[in-house]
Design a protein around this motif. Structure first.
Motif, PDB file in Angstrom:
ATOM      1  N   LEU A  87       0.834  -1.209   0.000  1.00  0.00           N
ATOM      2  CA  LEU A  87       0.000   0.000   0.000  1.00  0.00           C
ATOM      3  C   LEU A  87       0.863   1.251   0.000  1.00  0.00           C
ATOM      4  O   LEU A  87       0.625   2.193  -0.758  1.00  0.00           O
ATOM      5  CB  LEU A  87      -0.891   0.011   1.241  1.00  0.00           C
ATOM      6  N   GLU A  97       1.132   4.081  -2.709  1.00  0.00           N
ATOM      7  CA  GLU A  97       0.713   5.402  -2.243  1.00  0.00           C
ATOM      8  C   GLU A  97       1.739   6.473  -2.612  1.00  0.00           C
ATOM      9  O   GLU A  97       1.401   7.529  -3.130  1.00  0.00           O
ATOM     10  CB  GLU A  97       0.565   5.348  -0.716  1.00  0.00           C
ATOM     11  N   SER A 152      -8.340  12.524  -3.958  1.00  0.00           N
ATOM     12  CA  SER A 152      -9.470  12.102  -3.135  1.00  0.00           C
ATOM     13  C   SER A 152     -10.237  13.338  -2.682  1.00  0.00           C
ATOM     14  O   SER A 152      -9.671  14.396  -2.454  1.00  0.00           O
ATOM     15  CB  SER A 152      -8.961  11.350  -1.915  1.00  0.00           C
ATOM     16  N   SER A 171     -12.306  14.958   2.791  1.00  0.00           N
ATOM     17  CA  SER A 171     -13.299  14.322   3.663  1.00  0.00           C
ATOM     18  C   SER A 171     -13.335  14.954   5.037  1.00  0.00           C
ATOM     19  O   SER A 171     -13.907  14.419   5.961  1.00  0.00           O
ATOM     20  CB  SER A 171     -12.984  12.836   3.782  1.00  0.00           C
ATOM     21  N   THR A 208      -0.728  12.861   3.492  1.00  0.00           N
ATOM     22  CA  THR A 208       0.429  12.203   2.907  1.00  0.00           C
ATOM     23  C   THR A 208       0.482  12.591   1.437  1.00  0.00           C
ATOM     24  O   THR A 208      -0.429  13.216   0.923  1.00  0.00           O
ATOM     25  CB  THR A 208       0.349  10.681   3.081  1.00  0.00           C
ATOM     26  N   HIS A 217      -2.974  14.338  -0.103  1.00  0.00           N
ATOM     27  CA  HIS A 217      -4.349  13.979   0.207  1.00  0.00           C
ATOM     28  C   HIS A 217      -4.389  13.355   1.584  1.00  0.00           C
ATOM     29  O   HIS A 217      -3.360  13.131   2.208  1.00  0.00           O
ATOM     30  CB  HIS A 217      -4.910  13.050  -0.844  1.00  0.00           C
ATOM     31  N   LEU A 218      -5.593  13.077   2.014  1.00  0.00           N
ATOM     32  CA  LEU A 218      -5.760  12.592   3.379  1.00  0.00           C
ATOM     33  C   LEU A 218      -6.089  11.112   3.385  1.00  0.00           C
ATOM     34  O   LEU A 218      -6.837  10.635   2.544  1.00  0.00           O
ATOM     35  CB  LEU A 218      -6.910  13.347   4.040  1.00  0.00           C
ATOM     36  N   ILE A 219      -5.492  10.417   4.335  1.00  0.00           N
ATOM     37  CA  ILE A 219      -5.883   9.027   4.530  1.00  0.00           C
ATOM     38  C   ILE A 219      -6.160   8.839   6.014  1.00  0.00           C
ATOM     39  O   ILE A 219      -5.601   9.548   6.844  1.00  0.00           O
ATOM     40  CB  ILE A 219      -4.793   8.043   4.052  1.00  0.00           C
ATOM     41  N   LYS A 267      -4.781   3.465   8.266  1.00  0.00           N
ATOM     42  CA  LYS A 267      -4.162   3.063   7.012  1.00  0.00           C
ATOM     43  C   LYS A 267      -2.712   3.548   6.965  1.00  0.00           C
ATOM     44  O   LYS A 267      -1.807   2.840   6.511  1.00  0.00           O
ATOM     45  CB  LYS A 267      -4.958   3.664   5.855  1.00  0.00           C
TER      46      LYS A 267
END
Lengths: 270, 330
Positions: free
Chosen positions: A29, A33, A41, A44, B197, B212-214, B218
């Protein structure tokens, strides 16, 4: 006993295999990434849930401006700001302070800094606001020390006047109630040859500061030129420009008088 | 296939029945509370100094402080660059209302892996890995092992795979322990906290295009995955040393020296770019995830992974060649 022992080791082996798989997945991942083209994205975040903890800060002392607010020249690194903060804290532990002073900042820079979202939020929360601004405008924008360009100095002063108006109206817009303590300017070159010229300039600028601040409510001008008038060397740092710790101590006394923090300790005003 | 499983299982059993593994877990259990307390003190001191617990204020103050440090002319250029990047990143957090240090066990575990990936975790790995072959020589059991009707390379491979399994276990155990122990003070919330990240660096500029955000869980998974890869590389190198040097103490010493000097060199000579081809300067893989700037220019995740892989493959080649050809006498 032997069977039970075996069971532990087998469980352990399974745990080891499981962690290998999990970590390998995490590794995969991470590699995709960092290296792969990331998909944009959607944001959020919902800022509302992080805002609930605020509102606790009633007694915030906010410092804006240049190296004087930062405390340059003070061997303790405190400057007037940290001294005042300490004295306030002796009376009331709940008082917090944020120093947004930046070395070398001019009034032009401050008008921009004050536009920042976060600075505006701090302004809203502040109970006292202290400002030192203008020294860098004055001594950079008026030609070299030996040859003061009066015309250039006048242009700079007019620009400064406009910037100061915009700074004060921005502060008032964000916070109509908190008193603003605006330090006057002083002449660090009063002991040099051309002292009449520089002193005249400083006086003129201080008049500008007074005139502008009268247009706004609860803006207190704290004069400090008298401190440095007679014995500049005594209260100036070895750069002959910034105050030293004695100079800052005087400045903080002046400020506390203006803030009406009396010797016994109660904090008035605000 | 069954043969393989029992070979690896056998080797794994031999390793964990030694006291070493338990000692390592004990070290972790003993040290994490100290780290937790240290972290706790830092947070408390910051709150104390500013008289506020609002992280936005703290962050704003940090940015201003960094800006003031930038204006000092005595600052070396490399520091200036990384300070600038830091400011940009903090400003981004501030503008987007993201708390970079929201307390909580997952946050602690995240910071813990970022700090321990270059030295602490590899040290633990070195302790278990460096006696894997040499102890057989020391105990004389190597002869018993080699007289079995199993080919030598199979024995060595099963040892290696068992070692990788054990390393995975240690990394996971560290993560679990870090979360469990620090949670006592910080609480166990924060799994879904968004973490930024995707920061990357180009010519000293922080590129935020891909930011972006995770969710934090994760991020933790990825961080420990990267740490696992770094640890596996260290284990592979120790494995080779363990084959070459027949004394456990010597092989452990060699690895420790290499590890520590790798860490020291990056700090002492950040301008010496040839350092980036060493294995031990590439262990800080999690930095690529968090976006903290690397000390040496031109280092990227694929580059670091490639360096570590090349070193590991070379080490394996040496280990297998030597082990299958060596005479076992004494």
């Amino acid at each position: 006993m032997k069977i039970k022992g075996r069971l532990i080791w087998i469980t352990f082996s399974f745990l080891a295999v499981a962690s290998l798989i999990i970590l390998a997945i995490g590794f995969g991942l991470a590699v995709t990434e960092v290296t792969g083209p990331s998909t944009p994205s959607p944001d959020s975040r919902n800022p509302s849930d992080t805002d609930e903890t605020r509102g606790m800060e009633k007694d915030l002392l906010l410092g804006l401006g240049d190296s004087l607010t930062r405390g340059t020249g003070d061997t303790n690194g405190q400057g007037y700001f940290e001294r005042v903060h300490q004295s306030l804290r002796e009376k009331n532990r709940g008082i917090s302070a944020v120093n947004l002073g930046i070395k070398g900042q001019t009034s032009e820079d401050l008008t921009k800094q004050i536009q920042q979202d976060r600075v505006q939020r701090l302004l809203k929360e502040s109970r006292w606001i202290t400002v030192t601004i203008g020294g860098n405008d004055l001594f950079r924008g008026s030609g070299s020390l030996e040859k003061i360009d009066l015309e250039k100095a006048e242009n700079t002063r007019q620009a400064y006047e406009k910037n100061l108006q915009s700074i004060l109206s921005d502060i008032r817009e964000q916070n109509p109630d908190a008193p603003v303590f605006l330090f006057g300017l002083y002449n660090p070159f009063g002991h040099l040859e051309d002292s009449e010229k520089t002193s005249a300039l400083v006086t003129e600028w201080n008049q500008t500061i007074r005139a502008v601040s009268q247009e706004y409510t609860k803006v207190v001008v704290v004069p400090i030129d008298d401190i440095f008038q007679l014995n500049p060397e005594k209260y100036l740092y070895s750069d002959h420009f910034h105050p030293n710790e004695k100079g800052y101590a005087f400045m903080s006394q002046r400020l506390m008088q203006a803030m009406q923090v009396d010797g016994e300790g109660s904090v008035n005003g605000g | 296939m069954h043969n393989w499983v029992s070979l690896i299982y056998n080797e794994l059993l031999k390793m964990i029945k030694k006291k070493r593994v338990r000692v390592i877990l004990l070290i972790v259990v003993a040290l994490i509370p100290i780290f937790t307390y240290a972290q706790y003190r830092t947070v408390q001191t910051t709150i104390e100094q500013l008289g506020t617990s609002d992280w936005r204020t703290v962050l704003q103050q940090q940015i201003i402080d960094s800006q003031n440090r930038l204006s000092s002319s005595r600052l070396p250029d490399e520091w200036r660059e990384s300070l600038k990047l830091n400011i940009q990143q903090q400003q981004y957090y501030l503008d987007h209302d993201i708390n970079p240090a929201a307390p909580g066990a997952p946050t602690f575990a995240r910071e813990f892996v970022e700090e321990s990936v270059s030295l602490f975790l590899p040290l633990l790995v070195v302790v278990v890995a460096s006696d894997i072959v040499s102890s057989e020589h020391a105990g004389g059991t190597i002869k018993l092992l080699l007289t079995r009707p199993v080919r030598r390379w199979r024995i060595l491979l099963s040892k290696y795979l068992a070692l990788i399994l054990l390393v995975s276990f240690i990394v996971t155990a560290t993560a679990v322990l870090a979360i469990l122990i620090s949670g006592v003070i910080f609480g166990y919330s924060g799994w879904n906290m968004p973490v930024l990240t995707g920061f990357s660096q180009q010519n000293g500029e922080l590129v935020t295009d891909h930011v972006h955000l995770i969710p934090q869980w994760k991020y933790l998974l990825m961080g420990y995955g990267l740490a696992w890869f770094a640890c596996a590389a260290v284990a592979t190198l120790s494995f080779m040393v363990s084959v070459l040097v027949r004394s456990t103490a010597a092989s452990m010493g060699v690895m420790l020296a290499a590890l520590i000097s790798g860490n020291l060199l990056t700090q002492l000579a950040p301008t010496w770019t040839a350092l980036k081809y060493l294995a031990f300067t590439n262990l800080r893989l999690t930095d690529y995830l968090s976006g903290s700037s690397t000390m040496i220019e031109g280092m990227t995740l694929p580059f670091s992974l490639a360096v570590l892989t090349v070193w590991s493959l070379a080490a394996l080649a040496v280990a297998f060649t030597v082990f299958t050809r060596n005479d076992v006498l004494a």
